[in-house]
Design a protein around this motif. Structure first.
Motif, PDB file in Angstrom:
ATOM      1  N   ALA A 107      -6.117  -7.923   0.620  1.00  0.00           N
ATOM      2  CA  ALA A 107      -6.001  -6.764  -0.472  1.00  0.00           C
ATOM      3  C   ALA A 107      -6.018  -5.203   0.122  1.00  0.00           C
ATOM      4  O   ALA A 107      -5.781  -4.541  -0.630  1.00  0.00           O
ATOM      5  CB  ALA A 107      -6.976  -6.962  -1.562  1.00  0.00           C
ATOM      6  N   LYS A 108      -6.541  -5.268   1.109  1.00  0.00           N
ATOM      7  CA  LYS A 108      -6.873  -3.941   1.504  1.00  0.00           C
ATOM      8  C   LYS A 108      -5.414  -2.685   1.470  1.00  0.00           C
ATOM      9  O   LYS A 108      -5.918  -1.709   1.250  1.00  0.00           O
ATOM     10  CB  LYS A 108      -7.403  -3.970   3.067  1.00  0.00           C
ATOM     11  N   GLU A 109      -4.381  -3.260   1.519  1.00  0.00           N
ATOM     12  CA  GLU A 109      -3.407  -2.445   1.532  1.00  0.00           C
ATOM     13  C   GLU A 109      -3.099  -2.005   0.105  1.00  0.00           C
ATOM     14  O   GLU A 109      -2.333  -1.028  -0.224  1.00  0.00           O
ATOM     15  CB  GLU A 109      -2.354  -3.006   2.025  1.00  0.00           C
ATOM     16  N   PHE A 110      -3.628  -2.841  -0.936  1.00  0.00           N
ATOM     17  CA  PHE A 110      -3.441  -2.637  -2.310  1.00  0.00           C
ATOM     18  C   PHE A 110      -4.404  -1.901  -3.243  1.00  0.00           C
ATOM     19  O   PHE A 110      -4.662  -1.958  -4.302  1.00  0.00           O
ATOM     20  CB  PHE A 110      -2.881  -3.875  -2.907  1.00  0.00           C
ATOM     21  N   VAL A 111      -5.634  -1.774  -2.436  1.00  0.00           N
ATOM     22  CA  VAL A 111      -6.833  -1.213  -3.308  1.00  0.00           C
ATOM     23  C   VAL A 111      -7.673  -0.090  -2.499  1.00  0.00           C
ATOM     24  O   VAL A 111      -7.023   0.249  -1.428  1.00  0.00           O
ATOM     25  CB  VAL A 111      -8.004  -2.565  -3.287  1.00  0.00           C
ATOM     26  N   LYS A 112      -8.651   0.323  -3.233  1.00  0.00           N
ATOM     27  CA  LYS A 112      -9.173   1.434  -2.803  1.00  0.00           C
ATOM     28  C   LYS A 112     -10.152   1.114  -1.503  1.00  0.00           C
ATOM     29  O   LYS A 112     -10.585   1.831  -0.669  1.00  0.00           O
ATOM     30  CB  LYS A 112      -9.950   2.150  -3.944  1.00  0.00           C
ATOM     31  N   CYS A 113     -10.950   0.043  -1.780  1.00  0.00           N
ATOM     32  CA  CYS A 113     -11.872  -0.443  -1.027  1.00  0.00           C
ATOM     33  C   CYS A 113     -11.968  -2.138  -1.162  1.00  0.00           C
ATOM     34  O   CYS A 113     -11.627  -2.440  -2.354  1.00  0.00           O
ATOM     35  CB  CYS A 113     -13.218   0.020  -1.469  1.00  0.00           C
ATOM     36  N   ALA A 114     -12.269  -2.882  -0.095  1.00  0.00           N
ATOM     37  CA  ALA A 114     -12.546  -4.257   0.024  1.00  0.00           C
ATOM     38  C   ALA A 114     -13.501  -4.603   1.054  1.00  0.00           C
ATOM     39  O   ALA A 114     -13.368  -4.383   2.131  1.00  0.00           O
ATOM     40  CB  ALA A 114     -10.905  -5.079   0.140  1.00  0.00           C
ATOM     41  N   VAL A 115     -14.367  -5.517   0.356  1.00  0.00           N
ATOM     42  CA  VAL A 115     -15.442  -6.044   1.368  1.00  0.00           C
ATOM     43  C   VAL A 115     -15.806  -7.501   0.888  1.00  0.00           C
ATOM     44  O   VAL A 115     -15.543  -7.706  -0.139  1.00  0.00           O
ATOM     45  CB  VAL A 115     -16.561  -5.064   1.237  1.00  0.00           C
ATOM     46  N   ARG A 116     -16.402  -8.147   1.736  1.00  0.00           N
ATOM     47  CA  ARG A 116     -16.936  -9.299   1.654  1.00  0.00           C
ATOM     48  C   ARG A 116     -18.339  -9.613   1.506  1.00  0.00           C
ATOM     49  O   ARG A 116     -19.079  -8.601   2.210  1.00  0.00           O
ATOM     50  CB  ARG A 116     -16.353 -10.455   2.811  1.00  0.00           C
ATOM     51  N   THR A 129     -10.006   7.458  -9.346  1.00  0.00           N
ATOM     52  CA  THR A 129     -10.355   6.047  -9.533  1.00  0.00           C
ATOM     53  C   THR A 129      -9.372   5.313  -8.969  1.00  0.00           C
ATOM     54  O   THR A 129      -8.411   5.571  -8.209  1.00  0.00           O
ATOM     55  CB  THR A 129     -10.381   5.932 -11.070  1.00  0.00           C
ATOM     56  N   GLY A 130      -9.844   3.929  -8.857  1.00  0.00           N
ATOM     57  CA  GLY A 130      -9.025   2.929  -8.197  1.00  0.00           C
ATOM     58  C   GLY A 130      -9.582   1.457  -8.312  1.00  0.00           C
ATOM     59  O   GLY A 130     -10.656   1.105  -9.120  1.00  0.00           O
ATOM     60  N   VAL A 131      -9.038   0.759  -7.380  1.00  0.00           N
ATOM     61  CA  VAL A 131      -9.401  -0.840  -7.570  1.00  0.00           C
ATOM     62  C   VAL A 131     -10.261  -1.245  -6.495  1.00  0.00           C
ATOM     63  O   VAL A 131      -9.902  -0.627  -5.139  1.00  0.00           O
ATOM     64  CB  VAL A 131      -7.974  -1.589  -7.322  1.00  0.00           C
TER      65      VAL A 131
END
Length: 612
Positions: free
Chosen positions: A176-185, A208-210
């Protein structure tokens, strides 16, 4: 404990014995627990240690739900799976939360997007493992392009099984990293509340963002001991509204005072920041026209006399033509020059001044240098500029601004006449209403408070020009270029707006991407009227092909016609929604009026001809 080596002080497998505090934590050397530095109490002095006080033991699933409640979440949009069982069960046990079920992840993601746009605060979306993220990526892309605040929780198999590459194994956060503001596990239950709180904070910060949290199944099943539960579950928000320094404000005011033909170019940042009143006030003060630029929401009331409609930002030739009359261009909260048709035109002349004001630094000067780039709150900055103009404007400036205003209003009237005449002068192919007739019925029937969701695609320009909208939040258009947003967005918009009626005008081709939304609307009794603009084709692709071929019509052999015909009413009935076919303006007027009185969803299959 599942997924990590047991420590000597662990009471049992599957239990994380930690005392978590929401601030000031320090590690106790002997036991290795997290404790909270504090002053002795009367109980301590009486001989009872504070460490002997009862603590609350919660599963990860409960921790996640408690944090959602602290963030003010009321709706969970999702499509459940086995990796999210603990969470879904906890939601079902929590009366403050409603699980909005989509039959596929793209439906849930689109509805969450609509909720975030209507509510102006982060929506919460649950996805099912890597496969579910794959299904939702198109909608996540559209949400991120539109800067929709959203927190996504994605389940994944337990980390204890990762070496086996179990079914549904993958790395959803990486996907998802290419499509969101931030992604972590989230790797440990002790991190879950903090990372969830942080996700909501980041999603709500400008821009703002995803934000995505990937949570393995074992993290939801693990337990944690929490001391001071009431203080631990809390929300974090930052007020990021800033205004430029005084000398910058004075410079902007001087540019506008000395301009011959200024123009205000507004994007979705105007709507997100609630800047409509400030934009209109400045425009009236200096006699400047207002244009929409790549906007998907209502920037200013469309009936504002100085509002001139939308500009096409996808073609450099149209940009050069439309901006040519103006000498000072003020861009407000917009993405400028995301071109798809390039001829080499100059876009902005060297003798034109270009100024951008936007809280989103990424958009400032992104595709073209500007004379002034200001990262700041839009309404606050515009009010300061207006006050500066009042202080330094000469006695004749009001007369100059009034003359410009009269010219702009006259230009708007002529523009509207030319637009309608052009539509009326075109021939039509096929049976049914013309786009102008359909839009005219919408203009006549829709009350001002109704939210209009527009994914009519090839008809969007006509709907935008003809259907007046005046109340903030009353227009939500598709953005990003992907199809299928309209139907689920309408469901989320109703829920996020506190129950406003919604009419979704959707092209027949676009509707097929997310037609299962009808079932979700029926299940939850969402009173959306879905108006399907049915011309039996991907008409927008025919128009684009004609442009690509320098005016030559698209060949009949291209795969742009939807044959065999799709029975929209039968599809609606299969999903539990009442539907009707209409092929005239009178029939649409009657059907739409009746549908707006029904307590649940309705579908109108509106047969529309295509312009020649």
């Amino acid at each position: 404990m599942a997924g990590r080596r047991l420590l000597a002080h662990d009471p049992a497998p599957g239990s994380r014995r930690l005392r978590l505090q929401h601030r000031g934590c320090a590690r106790e050397p002997a036991g290795g627990r997290l404790t909270h530095p504090r002053r002795p109490t009367d109980q301590d002095r009486a001989g009872q240690s504070w460490k002997e006080r009862a603590v609350t033991t919660l599963t990860g699933a409960t921790v996640l739900v408690r944090q959602l409640l602290a963030e003010g979440v009321e709706h969970v949009f999702g499509n459940p799976g086995t990796t999210e069982q603990a969470f879904v069960r906890e939601v079902a046990r929590t009366p403050e939360l409603t699980y909005v079920l989509g039959l596929q992840e793209s439906i849930a993601a689109g509805a969450a997007d609509g909720y975030a746009r209507a509510a102006g605060r982060p929506a919460f979306l649950q996805l099912h493992a890597a496969a579910g993220v794959g299904n939702a990526l198109g909608m996540l892309y559209s949400a991120q392009v539109g800067r929709a605040p959203m927190v996504v929780y994605c389940g994944e198999p337990a980390t204890t099984l990762s070496e086996l590459e179990p079914i549904l194994y993958g790395r959803p956060a990486s996907m998802a990293k290419e499509f969101v503001k931030c992604a972590v596990r989230v790797d440990d239950v002790a991190q879950l509340a903090t990372l969830t709180r942080r996700a909501f904070k980041i999603a709500a910060e400008a821009p703002t963002g995803v934000v995505m949290l990937s949570v393995p199944q074992n993290v939801l099943d693990d337990t944690v001991e929490i001391d001071d539960e009431a203080g631990f579950f809390a929300s974090s928000r930052i007020d990021v509204r800033t205004v430029p320094a005084a000398e910058v404000v004075e410079d902007l005011a001087w540019r506008l005072l000395t301009a011959q033909r200024p123009v205000l170019l507004c994007g979705d940042g105007v709507a997100r920041s609630g800047a409509a009143d400030a934009v209109v006030a400045l425009a009236e003060q200096i006699g400047a026209p207002i244009f929409d630029v790549s906007s998907s929401e209502l920037t200013v009331p469309s009936t504002t006399p100085l509002f001139q409609g939308g500009l096409n930002m996808l073609s450099d030739r149209s940009i050069t033509r439309d901006l040519d009359p103006f000498d000072v261009l003020v861009g407000l909260g917009a993405s400028f020059f995301p071109l798809i048709n390039v001829s080499g035109a100059a876009l902005i002349r060297s003798d034109q001044q270009f100024v951008q004001i936007d809280p989103d630094g990424w958009e400032l000067g992104k595709n073209r240098p500007a004379d002034r780039l200001i990262r700041a709150d839009i309404p606050g900055t515009l009010r300061l500029i207006g006050a500066a103009i009042d202080r330094v404007a000469g006695p004749d400036f009001g007369t100059t601004a009034a003359a410009r205003t009269a010219d702009v209003v006259s230009a708007r009237q002529e523009r509207d006449k030319r637009f309608v005449a052009a539509l009326e002068g075109r021939g039509a192919r096929g049976a049914g209403m013309t786009p102008l007739e359909l839009a005219s019925v919408l203009a006549e029937v829709l009350p001002p408070e109704v939210i209009l969701v527009d994914e009519s695609v090839s008809m969007t320009g006509t709907v935008q020009q003809v259907v007046p909208r005046t109340i903030p939040g009353s227009v939500l258009r598709a953005r990003g270029g992907g199809l299928g947003q309209g139907m689920p967005t309408a469901i989320g918009a109703h829920l996020g707006s506190g129950g406003r009626r919604v009419v979704a005008v959707v092209g027949d081709g676009a509707s097929m991407y997310t037609v299962q939304s009808l079932w979700t609307a029926a299940r939850h009794g969402v009173p959306v009227v879905f108006v399907i603009c049915n011309n039996g084709s991907y008409h927008i692709l025919k128009k684009n092909m004609q442009y690509y071929q320098n005016g030559a019509p698209a060949e009949e052999t291209l795969p742009y016609d939807l044959m065999p015909a799709i029975d929209m009413v039968a599809l609606a009935a299969g999903f539990g929604v009442e539907g009707e076919v209409v092929d005239s303006a009178d029939a649409l007027r009657k059907s739409l009026g009746a549908a707006l009185e029904r307590p649940g969803p309705s579908l109108i299959d509106a047969r529309v001809s295509t312009p020649e």
